[in-house]
Motif scaffolding. Structure first.
Motif, PDB file in Angstrom:
ATOM      1  N   UNK A 234       0.813  -1.212   0.000  1.00  0.00           N
ATOM      2  CA  UNK A 234       0.000   0.000   0.000  1.00  0.00           C
ATOM      3  C   UNK A 234       0.848   1.265   0.000  1.00  0.00           C
ATOM      4  N   UNK A 235       0.330   2.281  -0.671  1.00  0.00           N
ATOM      5  CA  UNK A 235       0.923   3.607  -0.668  1.00  0.00           C
ATOM      6  C   UNK A 235       0.463   4.322   0.609  1.00  0.00           C
ATOM      7  N   UNK A 236       1.390   4.794   1.452  1.00  0.00           N
ATOM      8  CA  UNK A 236       0.958   5.431   2.715  1.00  0.00           C
ATOM      9  C   UNK A 236       0.107   6.674   2.497  1.00  0.00           C
ATOM     10  N   UNK A 237       0.224   7.312   1.339  1.00  0.00           N
ATOM     11  CA  UNK A 237      -0.540   8.525   1.084  1.00  0.00           C
ATOM     12  C   UNK A 237      -2.014   8.233   0.870  1.00  0.00           C
ATOM     13  N   UNK A 238      -2.340   6.989   0.513  1.00  0.00           N
ATOM     14  CA  UNK A 238      -3.744   6.624   0.298  1.00  0.00           C
ATOM     15  C   UNK A 238      -4.216   5.553   1.274  1.00  0.00           C
ATOM     16  N   UNK A 239      -3.435   5.292   2.312  1.00  0.00           N
ATOM     17  CA  UNK A 239      -3.825   4.269   3.299  1.00  0.00           C
ATOM     18  C   UNK A 239      -3.402   4.715   4.697  1.00  0.00           C
ATOM     19  N   UNK A 240      -3.659   5.975   5.016  1.00  0.00           N
ATOM     20  CA  UNK A 240      -3.228   6.521   6.298  1.00  0.00           C
ATOM     21  C   UNK A 240      -3.970   5.879   7.468  1.00  0.00           C
ATOM     22  N   UNK A 241      -3.327   5.914   8.621  1.00  0.00           N
ATOM     23  CA  UNK A 241      -3.920   5.419   9.844  1.00  0.00           C
ATOM     24  C   UNK A 241      -3.065   4.348  10.490  1.00  0.00           C
ATOM     25  N   UNK A 242      -3.530   3.870  11.636  1.00  0.00           N
ATOM     26  CA  UNK A 242      -2.834   2.822  12.380  1.00  0.00           C
ATOM     27  C   UNK A 242      -3.704   1.582  12.434  1.00  0.00           C
ATOM     28  N   UNK A 243      -3.130   0.445  12.075  1.00  0.00           N
ATOM     29  CA  UNK A 243      -3.830  -0.838  12.106  1.00  0.00           C
ATOM     30  C   UNK A 243      -3.157  -1.748  13.125  1.00  0.00           C
ATOM     31  N   UNK A 267       4.600  16.825   0.549  1.00  0.00           N
ATOM     32  CA  UNK A 267       5.577  16.063  -0.224  1.00  0.00           C
ATOM     33  C   UNK A 267       6.000  14.745   0.414  1.00  0.00           C
ATOM     34  N   UNK A 268       5.849  14.601   1.708  1.00  0.00           N
ATOM     35  CA  UNK A 268       6.439  13.454   2.403  1.00  0.00           C
ATOM     36  C   UNK A 268       5.360  12.583   3.045  1.00  0.00           C
ATOM     37  N   UNK A 314       8.082   7.973   1.273  1.00  0.00           N
ATOM     38  CA  UNK A 314       7.702   8.446  -0.059  1.00  0.00           C
ATOM     39  C   UNK A 314       7.909   9.956  -0.099  1.00  0.00           C
ATOM     40  N   UNK A 315       8.696  10.420  -1.051  1.00  0.00           N
ATOM     41  CA  UNK A 315       8.945  11.854  -1.177  1.00  0.00           C
ATOM     42  C   UNK A 315       8.638  12.304  -2.597  1.00  0.00           C
ATOM     43  N   UNK A 316       7.797  13.329  -2.726  1.00  0.00           N
ATOM     44  CA  UNK A 316       7.426  13.847  -4.023  1.00  0.00           C
ATOM     45  C   UNK A 316       8.384  14.916  -4.495  1.00  0.00           C
ATOM     46  N   UNK A 317       9.216  14.584  -5.492  1.00  0.00           N
ATOM     47  CA  UNK A 317      10.113  15.584  -6.064  1.00  0.00           C
ATOM     48  C   UNK A 317       9.328  16.655  -6.812  1.00  0.00           C
ATOM     49  N   UNK A 318       8.208  16.211  -7.418  1.00  0.00           N
ATOM     50  CA  UNK A 318       7.308  17.125  -8.109  1.00  0.00           C
ATOM     51  C   UNK A 318       5.919  16.519  -8.041  1.00  0.00           C
ATOM     52  N   UNK A 319       4.980  17.100  -8.764  1.00  0.00           N
ATOM     53  CA  UNK A 319       3.619  16.603  -8.709  1.00  0.00           C
ATOM     54  C   UNK A 319       3.478  15.202  -9.296  1.00  0.00           C
ATOM     55  N   UNK A 320       4.398  14.796 -10.145  1.00  0.00           N
ATOM     56  CA  UNK A 320       4.270  13.479 -10.758  1.00  0.00           C
ATOM     57  C   UNK A 320       5.557  12.657 -10.720  1.00  0.00           C
ATOM     58  N   UNK A 321       6.468  12.994  -9.828  1.00  0.00           N
ATOM     59  CA  UNK A 321       7.717  12.243  -9.673  1.00  0.00           C
ATOM     60  C   UNK A 321       7.977  11.967  -8.197  1.00  0.00           C
TER      61      UNK A 321
END
Length: 827
Positions: A234-243, A267-268, A314-321
């Motif tokens: 899972x991508x942490x940006x779309x699966x936030x929370x604690x399980x 970005x992070x 996960x670090x976003x260098x730009x909007x799509x990188x």
């Protein structure tokens, strides 16, 4: 006409590419509730360019050249959506989507077939999917979910030990199905075996598992021979929370898991995970034969324990990188089945560190994997060593101590009545693997293409316990380059795919691997025809093994025997596979069909261990005399591997899903497999005894198997009942035999005996011939708190699913899961 106009506009805008770029942004919501759909895939058709929506359902595609595009929107459990759009100079286009819920598997999205998101019906392969929702609602060992997939041969060797095979040629040491985890090749360095339970991934972090049936080596490299198992997390940006999850069951099973994911700023984002699982295997002790006398496995430990943990950023260098870095660890103690008996695996750890760069047109992947064990040992060999000392008058203490490294052979007149020879049973491992990959994709008119290169360096280090590495680690380099070309005839809605790959390996040389496919798409489904080649590469153990004091030697350099006979070094096993299939609706929108038929041509199999007769210390492996290679070796008895033979296999897989409504579904799977073997061709005589029998080419696969399941899901309750039938079949793998009494060579005398000793092991009879019923139920106590229970083998029927393994009885497990939303944490 509409498509042609868009293409003309696309060409026009390409000519004026010096113009200012534009963007597309918007929101994706549920059409009924209007709630944002986090994690929706927004993809520009025909490219790898895409983004996912954030927690508010927002997305943005930036820096787009003025051009005509088709935007595809995918979200699991919802109907797909598409929209034509023209981006003009400097335009910032707002494009919103409202998706309707759908339980149809036709709307699922896969990533592994072409290494980019695409609708499953357009994929040029037969793919079985295990999604995160199915995983989250299953309280037991998720390996069991593989048994519910069409075309998959599922086996269980114990409480924790599960494995799969695809389309024949299973063994107790099966490395023909490539395992990939987040684009990492996840196999042991020396043996090539999939990690299996050694994986560093925890259940709660799995987004999906995609199982591709048939060869897929063109994009993924050697050993995607019979199939590919790709696990995506899972991508942490779309699966936030604690399980938090706690599970317990019979066989003293207890498991505790934790996962936390969180965005920090724009970005992070990061995630961390951990797991501790322990239990005890079924009460079973295998027999170890010394001569005709059976001895129980020495100091057998049936307890198993697994520890896992890791983190990713996960670090976003730009909007799509993005730059994605991760680390994972697992430590494992359990019993492992091999083709020479069982191993007592003690504290075998796996670690990896990985860094990826992901952008619309460029992808780079760099990772390092290493494994370590000091105390793992072969139970059979250690037991034989122990017995040799006890039977010759040595004390219990000395026999136990020397059983790890030596075996005693009585010789009349010799000091102490005999001689001890090195027959080490301990397997040490300090192996490492380095991998790098770079990939570029783009469009060229109506074509889309992918170019890539991969590099792998294996550093196999057994500390001179089971490899020819007395002078240090065995270092082997291999490289691969590949290209993929896709073209879609828009008016006819036909997709064409061509893939070519060339691999070069230091020991077994170069190989070209092609793949081609054509997919005809309709609104109700798609038809496909594919051709693919696969290779099963010899492992470092096959090439450079040195087991039990030179008793087993790898065949990476060939042998020249004392009489001048030349034994050729190993080369790859190959398969050419032809497949046709259909996936789509029949009889309306409620019944979905997924069916395929295939024909395979395989050759140059890896033989079982063969004794090279007439050897002596002056016989050579490559240019090195055996006596010099293995000091103290008489060379009188050396086992090694050879290539041999050919066989044609064929079969079909059928999957049906009927949706009564959004709550009720039934599924039916059926698979058929058979083969043609020329018993008059002595090239198929694997053991070189002058007669071709089916044990020379062990297929080890049931001819027929099927499954029937019922699934229910509502806001509160969920559950399933699944029944699996496997036809009786014989299984031969090394010393392991599971077969009915029979005359193999037709001479009128039985060669195999059921419920009796056969050679060095006990034959309990054929595998299969059972029906298993599994039950899974769950209840959402609140939105974020759920309890579930799974019972495998509900009626406790006695089933032996694998060689050197116990009878599998009833297994049950209860799991309590709690999800703490990120909003609560931030408050």
């Amino acid at each position: 006409m509409k498509i042609k106009i868009l293409m003309l506009l696309s060409i026009f805008f390409s000519i004026t590419s010096f113009a200012q770029t534009g963007s597309i942004s918007g929101t994706v919501v549920d059409a009924t509730t209007q709630e944002p759909l986090t994690g929706t895939n927004i993809v520009i058709r025909g490219t790898n360019t895409g983004v996912t929506t954030d927690e508010n359902g927002n997305y943005s595609l930036k820096n787009l050249q003025p051009e005509a595009y088709v935007i595809d929107v995918f979200y699991i459990g919802y109907e797909n959506a598409s929209q034509d759009v023209i981006v003009t100079e400097g335009a910032n286009i707002n494009l919103n989507f409202s998706l309707n819920q759908s339980s149809s598997i036709m709307d699922e999205v896969v990533l592994s077939a072409n290494r980019r998101p695409q609708k499953v019906t357009r994929a040029p392969a037969t793919i079985a999917i295990i999604g995160s929702e199915e995983i989250s609602k299953y309280a037991g060992n998720i390996g069991e979910l593989a048994s519910r997939q069409k075309g998959v041969d599922f086996v269980r060797s114990g409480v924790q030990g599960t494995g799969i095979n695809i389309r024949g040629f299973n063994s107790a040491f099966n490395s023909k199905n490539l395992q990939v985890e987040d684009a990492r090749i996840s196999t042991l360095v020396a043996t090539g075996l999939p990690f299996g339970s050694f994986t560093t991934i925890t259940k709660d972090d799995i987004e999906r598992v995609e199982i591709i049936l048939g060869p897929n080596a063109a994009l993924y490299g050697p050993n995607a021979h019979n199939g590919l198992v790709a696990t995506l997390t899972k991508d942490p940006r779309t699966s936030e929370g604690t399980d938090i999850a706690i599970a317990a069951g019979n066989q003293d099973v207890f498991s505790a898991r934790l996962r936390h994911a969180m965005k920090v700023g724009d970005k992070f984002a990061f995630k961390v995970w951990g797991e501790q699982t322990q239990g005890e295997e079924f009460d079973y002790v295998d027999s170890v034969y010394v001569g005709t006398t059976a001895y129980p496995e020495l100091e057998l430990d049936r307890k198993f324990e697994t520890t896992k943990y890791g983190a990713a950023a996960y670090y976003g260098l730009s909007d799509n990188t993005d730059i994605i870095t991760s680390y994972g660890h697992s430590n494992n103690s359990n019993l492992g089945v091999t083709n020479a008996g069982r191993n007592q695996i003690k504290d075998w750890s796996i670690d990896y560190i990985q860094a990826k760069l992901v952008s619309p047109h460029f992808y780079a992947n760099l990772y390092h994997t290493w494994s370590k064990t000091e105390d793992t040992y072969a139970i059979n060999q250690r037991t034989q060593n122990y017995v040799s000392f006890i039977n010759n008058g040595f004390s219990e203490q000395e026999a136990l101590q020397r059983s790890f490294t030596e075996q005693f052979f009585p010789i009349d007149g010799a000091p102490n009545g005999g001689i001890s020879l090195p027959r080490g049973s301990v397997f040490k491992d300090a192996s490492r693997r380095f991998n790098a990959e770079a990939q570029y994709n783009n469009n060229l008119g109506a074509f889309s293409y992918v170019l890539g290169a991969q590099y792998q360096q294996d550093n196999a280090d057994s500390k001179n316990t089971y490899l020819l590495d007395a002078d240090g680690a065995i270092v082997i380099n291999q490289t691969g380059i590949y290209g993929q070309l896709e073209y879609t005839f828009e008016d006819a809605d036909i997709d064409l795919l061509f893939v070519g790959r060339y691999d070069d390996h230091e020991l077994y040389g170069g190989n070209f691997i092609p793949k081609a496919a054509i997919v005809k798409n309709y609104d109700f489904g798609s038809f496909r025809a594919t051709y693919g080649k696969g290779i099963a590469a010899p492992s470092i153990l096959n090439l450079s093994g040195n087991l039990f004091g030179g008793l087993v030697l790898g065949n990476g350099e060939g042998f020249t025997l004392e009489n001048g006979t030349v034994v050729a070094p190993l080369k790859v096993e190959t398969i050419n596979s032809y497949e046709i299939g259909y996936k789509g609706k029949i009889a309306g929108d409620k019944l979905l069909l997924d069916v395929n038929a295939y024909y395979n041509q395989s050759e140059d199999f890896l033989s079982p261990l063969i004794n090279i007769s007439a050897t002596s210390p002056v016989a050579t492996r490559g240019d090195t005399p055996i006596g010099e290679l293995i000091p103290g070796s008489t060379g009188a008895f050396v086992l090694t591997y050879l290539n041999f033979g050919s066989v044609d296999t064929y079969g079909a897989d059928l999957g049906l899903n009927y949706y009564f409504n959004d709550k009720h579904r039934v599924s039916f799977n059926y698979s058929y497999f058979d083969f043609d073997l020329d018993e008059n061709d002595l090239a198929n005589d694997a053991n070189k005894d002058g007669v071709v029998t089916k044990t020379d080419l062990p297929i080890n696969t049931p001819k027929n198997k099927m499954g029937l399941g019922y699934y229910y899901s509502s806001d509160k309750f969920y559950g399933s009942v699944y029944g699996r039938y496997v036809e009786q079949y014989d299984f031969f793998s090394g010393i392991n035999i599971a077969a009915e009494t029979q005359d193999l060579n037709g001479d009128g005398t039985n060669d195999i005996f059921e419920n009796a000793r056969n050679g060095r092991t006990w034959n309990y009879g054929p595998l299969g011939d059972f029906v298993n019923i599994d039950l899974n139920v769950g209840y959402h106590i609140t939105k974020d708190l759920a309890v579930g229970a799974t019972i495998t083998n509900l009626f406790d029927s006695e089933v032996r699913e694998f060689v050197a393994s116990p009878t599998i009885g009833r297994l049950f497990q209860i799991e309590l899961k709690y999800h703490l939303p990120i909003g609560v944490l931030r408050k």
